[in-house]
Design an enzyme around this catalytic site. Structure first.
Site, mmCIF file in Angstrom:
data_model
loop_
_atom_site.group_PDB
_atom_site.id
_atom_site.type_symbol
_atom_site.label_atom_id
_atom_site.label_comp_id
_atom_site.label_asym_id
_atom_site.label_seq_id
_atom_site.Cartn_x
_atom_site.Cartn_y
_atom_site.Cartn_z
ATOM 1 N N GLY A 15 0.849 -1.186 0.000
ATOM 2 C CA GLY A 15 0.000 0.000 0.000
ATOM 3 C C GLY A 15 0.882 1.232 0.000
ATOM 4 N N CYS A 16 0.424 2.282 0.619
ATOM 5 C CA CYS A 16 1.185 3.530 0.670
ATOM 6 C C CYS A 16 2.555 3.284 1.300
ATOM 7 C CB CYS A 16 0.411 4.562 1.485
ATOM 8 S SG CYS A 16 1.301 6.111 1.714
ATOM 9 N N PHE A 17 3.597 3.683 0.598
ATOM 10 C CA PHE A 17 4.940 3.406 1.119
ATOM 11 C C PHE A 17 5.262 4.187 2.379
ATOM 12 C CE2 PHE A 17 6.407 5.711 -2.998
ATOM 13 C CZ PHE A 17 6.049 6.965 -2.529
ATOM 14 N N TRP A 18 4.547 5.257 2.657
ATOM 15 C CA TRP A 18 4.779 6.000 3.902
ATOM 16 C C TRP A 18 4.608 5.098 5.117
ATOM 17 C CZ3 TRP A 18 1.294 10.954 3.194
ATOM 18 C CH2 TRP A 18 1.834 11.766 2.190
ATOM 19 N N CYS A 19 3.621 4.208 5.053
ATOM 20 C CA CYS A 19 3.320 3.347 6.201
ATOM 21 C C CYS A 19 4.195 2.110 6.260
ATOM 22 C CB CYS A 19 1.851 2.931 6.164
ATOM 23 S SG CYS A 19 0.715 4.295 6.458
#
EC number: 1.8.4.11
Length: 177
Positions: A15-19
């Site tokens: 999913g979102c690479f930030w997480c």
């Protein structure tokens, strides 16, 4: 005395690479984590291109690690509980092909271990739906723009707010703990 450390890469889409950075960051044997893009069909994609969902790229994290200090098996043990492995349309609030889950293996051993852990999760009965996380050969990795790197450290308030509204933590708590 010669202290030679071996280094490998692990590449995960969750999913979102930030997480996906924080769970792996600052652990012994982890040399670095880069957010980026893999698996697509255009060269040097930008975030603006990838977020359209038309380039074929996944948002990924590429982890450089010492397998003697932090074995690949431990990376897999950390990876799986960060995701909903049954969702083929993205992850949590982030929808689209770029947010699908995948393990990009860098060698035959990584492939074998990834497949074993995927099968074990499927057979565990933890999830009623099939496990759809793909296991794919590593392809070219394109580093994401600088503002995406270590986002949780650079923009802690925005990271915390985004993560809170995503539904990721609630899913992890109810399905993996």
């Amino acid at each position: 005395m010669n202290l030679k450390h071996s280094r490998e890469f692990a590449t995960f889409a969750g999913g979102c690479f930030w997480c996906m950075v924080k769970p792996f960051d600052e652990l012994p044997g982890i040399y670095g984590i880069l957010s980026g893009y893999s698996g697509g069909h255009i060269n040097n994609p930008t975030y603006e291109q990838v977020k359209t969902g038309t380039t074929g790229h996944y948002e990924v994290v590429r982890i450089e690690f010492d397998p003697e200090v932090f074995p690949y098996e431990k990376l897999l043990e950390l990876y799986w509980p960060q995701i909903d492995p049954t969702d083929d349309g993205g992850q949590f609030q982030d929808r689209g092909n770029q947010y699908r889950t995948a393990i990009f293996y860098h060698n035959d051993r990584q492939k074998q271990l990834a497949e074993q852990t995927k099968q074990a999760i499927q057979l565990s009965g933890r999830f009623k739906q099939p496990i759809v996380t793909e296991i794919l050969p590593a392809t070219l990795f394109y580093e994401a723009e600088d503002y995406h790197q270590d986002f949780y450290k650079k923009s802690p308030k925005e990271y915390k707010e985004d993560r809170a509204k995503s539904g990721r933590d609630e899913f992890i708590q109810s399905n993996w703990k």
